[in-house]
Motif scaffolding. Structure first.
Motif, short mmCIF file in Angstrom:
data_model
loop_
_atom_site.label_atom_id
_atom_site.label_comp_id
_atom_site.label_asym_id
_atom_site.label_seq_id
_atom_site.Cartn_x
_atom_site.Cartn_y
_atom_site.Cartn_z
N UNK A 35 79.40 67.54 3.06
CA UNK A 35 78.02 67.97 3.26
C UNK A 35 77.40 67.25 4.45
N UNK A 36 76.30 67.81 4.93
CA UNK A 36 75.54 67.14 5.97
C UNK A 36 74.05 67.37 5.75
N UNK A 37 73.29 66.36 6.06
CA UNK A 37 71.83 66.44 5.96
C UNK A 37 71.31 67.08 7.24
N UNK A 38 70.43 68.04 7.06
CA UNK A 38 69.85 68.74 8.21
C UNK A 38 68.35 68.87 7.96
N UNK A 39 67.71 67.72 7.91
CA UNK A 39 66.29 67.68 7.57
C UNK A 39 65.49 68.60 8.48
N UNK A 40 64.70 69.47 7.87
CA UNK A 40 63.86 70.39 8.62
C UNK A 40 64.56 71.64 9.11
N UNK A 41 65.86 71.78 8.88
CA UNK A 41 66.59 72.96 9.36
C UNK A 41 66.81 73.89 8.17
N UNK A 42 65.83 74.73 7.90
CA UNK A 42 65.94 75.68 6.79
C UNK A 42 66.86 76.83 7.17
N UNK A 43 67.39 77.51 6.17
CA UNK A 43 68.37 78.56 6.44
C UNK A 43 67.74 79.82 7.03
N UNK A 44 66.51 80.11 6.71
CA UNK A 44 65.89 81.35 7.16
C UNK A 44 65.41 81.29 8.60
N UNK A 138 69.89 65.48 20.00
CA UNK A 138 69.88 65.38 18.54
C UNK A 138 70.42 66.67 17.94
N UNK A 139 69.94 67.80 18.47
CA UNK A 139 70.42 69.09 17.97
C UNK A 139 71.89 69.31 18.31
N UNK A 140 72.35 68.79 19.43
CA UNK A 140 73.76 68.94 19.80
C UNK A 140 74.64 68.23 18.77
N UNK A 141 74.23 67.04 18.34
CA UNK A 141 75.00 66.32 17.32
C UNK A 141 74.99 67.07 15.99
N UNK A 142 73.82 67.57 15.60
CA UNK A 142 73.72 68.34 14.35
C UNK A 142 74.53 69.63 14.46
N UNK A 143 74.43 70.30 15.59
CA UNK A 143 75.18 71.54 15.80
C UNK A 143 76.68 71.29 15.69
N UNK A 144 77.17 70.21 16.29
CA UNK A 144 78.60 69.89 16.20
C UNK A 144 79.00 69.67 14.74
#
Length: 168
Positions: A35-44, A138-144
């Protein structure tokens, strides 16, 4: 709102995260889940806008299809304003299964395209879900991490799930 994304073989495996006696599922990162935490990144909205960029289509609120896994059913409309105290809807936690098309599209993004995609994702209209400190790096790390999770899920025949906790 807290969001975490994880993979599981099926809904039954995802529901193993449920605590005893129907307690809300704990955050997947506190379990052994991939799993990974993606605070603030909702699915919709936020993940949906990323998927729109990947698919090169306009964003729409129905772009990401998700099926409710927990609680197992929507509250009865007549109960909406008067939920029982022990209703799982009072926990503020939901788990959804994301469609496999989203998993496959994320898994297919070439590593070389991740920085540019993160830059485009960072330039979408800011909402409450995405804070001002969500810079391209920050988004690049989360995206990876998201792409890696999607690849592992696809390669193992797993599905992606979204865990959300809202303070109630």
């Amino acid at each position: 709102m807290l969001f975490e994304y994880f993979r599981a073989a099926d809904r039954g495996a995802a529901l193993v995260l449920l605590g005893p006696d129907g307690d809300p599922p704990p955050a997947p990162t506190t379990t052994t889940a991939d799993a990974l935490r993606a605070e603030g990144i909702d699915s919709t909205v936020m993940l949906g806008q990323l998927v729109a960029l990947v698919r090169e289509v306009p964003w729409d609120s129905d772009l990401v299809r998700a099926d409710l896994v927990w609680p197992e059913s929507e509250p009865d409309a007549s109960d909406a304003g008067d939920l029982a105290e022990d209703s799982p809807w009072n926990s503020g936690v939901t788990v959804e299964e994301l469609d496999d098309g989203l998993r496959d599209d994320l898994a297919a993004v070439p590593d070389a395209e991740l920085p540019a995609l993160a830059g485009r994702w960072a330039r979408i209209e800011r909402t409450d879900e995405l804070t001002d400190d969500a810079e391209p790096e920050v988004l690049a790390a989360l995206l990876a991490q998201l792409v890696g999770l999607a690849r592992r899920a696809r390669d193992d025949g797993d599905h992606l799930y979204s865990w959300c906790s809202v303070e109630v």
